[in-house]
Design an enzyme around this catalytic site. Structure first.
Site, PDB file in Angstrom:
ATOM      1  CE  LYS A   1      -4.451  -1.249   0.241  1.00 38.74           C
ATOM      2  NZ  LYS A   1      -5.488  -0.711  -0.645  1.00 38.74           N
TER       3      LYS A   1
ATOM      4  CB  SER B   1      -0.999  -8.105  -1.139  1.00 43.37           C
ATOM      5  OG  SER B   1      -1.930  -8.776  -0.316  1.00 43.37           O
TER       6      SER B   1
END
Length: 434
Positions: free
Chosen positions: A75, A333
């Protein structure tokens, strides 16, 4: 291995890839520009070969370890690109965002590096370690709402009232471009890759990586499959792709909180419906098994949302969707997981793999029965972790006793071995969590 039931949805594909790329809100040049902005800011995370997954799948598998990225997830890439491109006036007004954890930490870290004041709305149920990590990066944290949607609404209201810049977690071209830099890195690290798999929530990661991979592969005169994976209880993309319109979910319930998004992003959806080959789903048990697998076999701490791609490979979901085993990269992720959630997920994963079972049996209430059962279990190399012994209940006759035993075993086959041994000695073990 028992095959799970999965939902598989094929995303529509255009016959003219270049035409599709030209009309999308994010292009390869934007992703290359984002990569230049991120040079020296984020980690160029390693691509780890997984021998264990290769043996399971029958083809080479590599893991893109964004769980080892700064702030613990991908992110920070999109957040930094979005904020680095703000004007000086916008930077002075500060930024506001909403997140249950990963986007919050990414925005907070980017804001600190750029010298921007950041206010982050997080739902009341956000994990304490994620709240603390966001504050440690220097952001102001405001707890608001029961879920991320309510926190998002509060963040947007604050932006409207104060002039602070709202940094959306996935629905902005700069965010998508920043996440897409992962695709460029994968191709540089693994030029022969044929399939790339990753989780999808709102869609920013999948959309950005799809643009990078499809455009770069076209430049090289080849093709690459791009597959998204959702938790089956938080899968908004399959019905949306089928309807060719955004279809919000009524409820979202999954241990993969990082992809627990009930409505696809508008911009990511435009890209995903054009470029992504498939969006498939996996069960909660498959997620738990994947997390345990990564801990044991790859020595990587990965949150459930980051493990969905591995879950799809382990469960044969891609083959069920018609994809032959090929040279594959999986994006892990994120690795921001609350230790308490990790404990629960590990327990569920062990149970799903047949390595932790709870058995209930009816016995005669006489001396030596418990010792006899313990001997059978020990002789078959299983371990008792808990015993519950009761003589009271409507199902019990006078002189009977019910016993519930928690066992650690080496897997499904070993569990059946232990159960067969108990049956051979006249007992009727009933598995409560199998």
């Amino acid at each position: 291995m028992t095959q799970e039931i999965h939902t598989v949805t094929s995303a529509p594909q255009t016959h003219d890839l270049q035409e599709a790329l030209d009309r999308l809100p994010v292009g390869i040049e934007g992703i290359r520009e984002a990569a230049a902005l991120l040079d020296g800011v984020v980690e160029r995370t390693e691509l780890h070969h997984s021998r264990a997954l290769e043996q399971s799948v029958g083809a080479p598998v590599w893991l893109k370890a964004e769980n080892l990225q700064r702030a613990g997830s991908f992110k920070v890439r999109g957040a930094y690109v979005r904020m680095a491109k703000l004007s000086e006036a916008e930077k002075r007004r500060g930024v506001v965002a909403a997140s249950a954890g990963n986007h919050a930490q990414g925005v907070a870290q980017a804001a600190r590096r750029l010298g921007i004041k950041a206010r982050i709305y997080m739902p009341l149920g956000a994990a304490l370690p994620k709240i603390a990590a966001t504050q440690d990066h220097g952001a102001e944290v405001v707890l608001h709402g029961e879920n991320v949607d309510e926190a998002l609404a509060a963040a947007e209201q604050y932006a409207n009232e104060t002039g602070a810049v709202f940094v959306h977690p996935f629905d902005h071209p700069d965010i998508i471009a920043g996440q897409g830099t992962i695709g460029l890195e994968i191709l540089e690290q693994y030029p022969d890759v044929e399939t790339v798999v990753m989780g999808v929530g709102g869609g920013g990661l999948l959309a950005g990586v799809a643009v990078a991979l499809k455009a770069r592969a076209a430049e090289l005169g080849r093709t690459i499959n791009v597959i998204g994976v959702q938790a089956e209880n938080a899968a908004a993309y399959p019905p949306s792709l089928a309807a060719d319109a955004l279809v919000p979910l009524d409820t979202v319930r999954t241990i993969a909180d990082g992809i627990a998004v009930g409505r696809p992003g508008q911009l990511p959806f435009q890209i995903i419906r054009e470029l992504v080959d498939d969006v498939v789903t996996v069960s909660e048990d498959a997620l738990a098994r994947a997390l345990v697998f990564l801990l044991e076999r790859s020595k990587l701490v990965v949150e459930p949302a980051g493990a969905v791609g591995v879950a799809a490979l382990l469960e044969g979901t891609l083959e069920a969707a018609g994809y032959e085993p090929s040279r594959t990269a999986v994006v892990l992720s994120g690795g921001n997981i609350d230790p308490l959630l990790m404990l629960k997920v590990i327990q569920r994963g062990l149970a799903a793999a047949g390595r932790y079972i709870t058995v209930r049996m009816m016995l005669q209430d006489r001396p030596g029965e418990l010792a006899r059962i313990s001997r059978i279990i020990a002789e078959n190399d299983a371990n008792v972790t808990r015993v519950d012994h009761t003589r009271i209940g409507g199902e019990l006759s006078m002189g009977d006793v019910a016993i519930t035993i928690d066992l650690e075993t080496k897997g499904t086959q070993h569990s059946e071995w232990v159960l067969d041994a108990l049956r051979h000695d006249g007992y009727d073990p009933q598995v409560l969590n199998g």
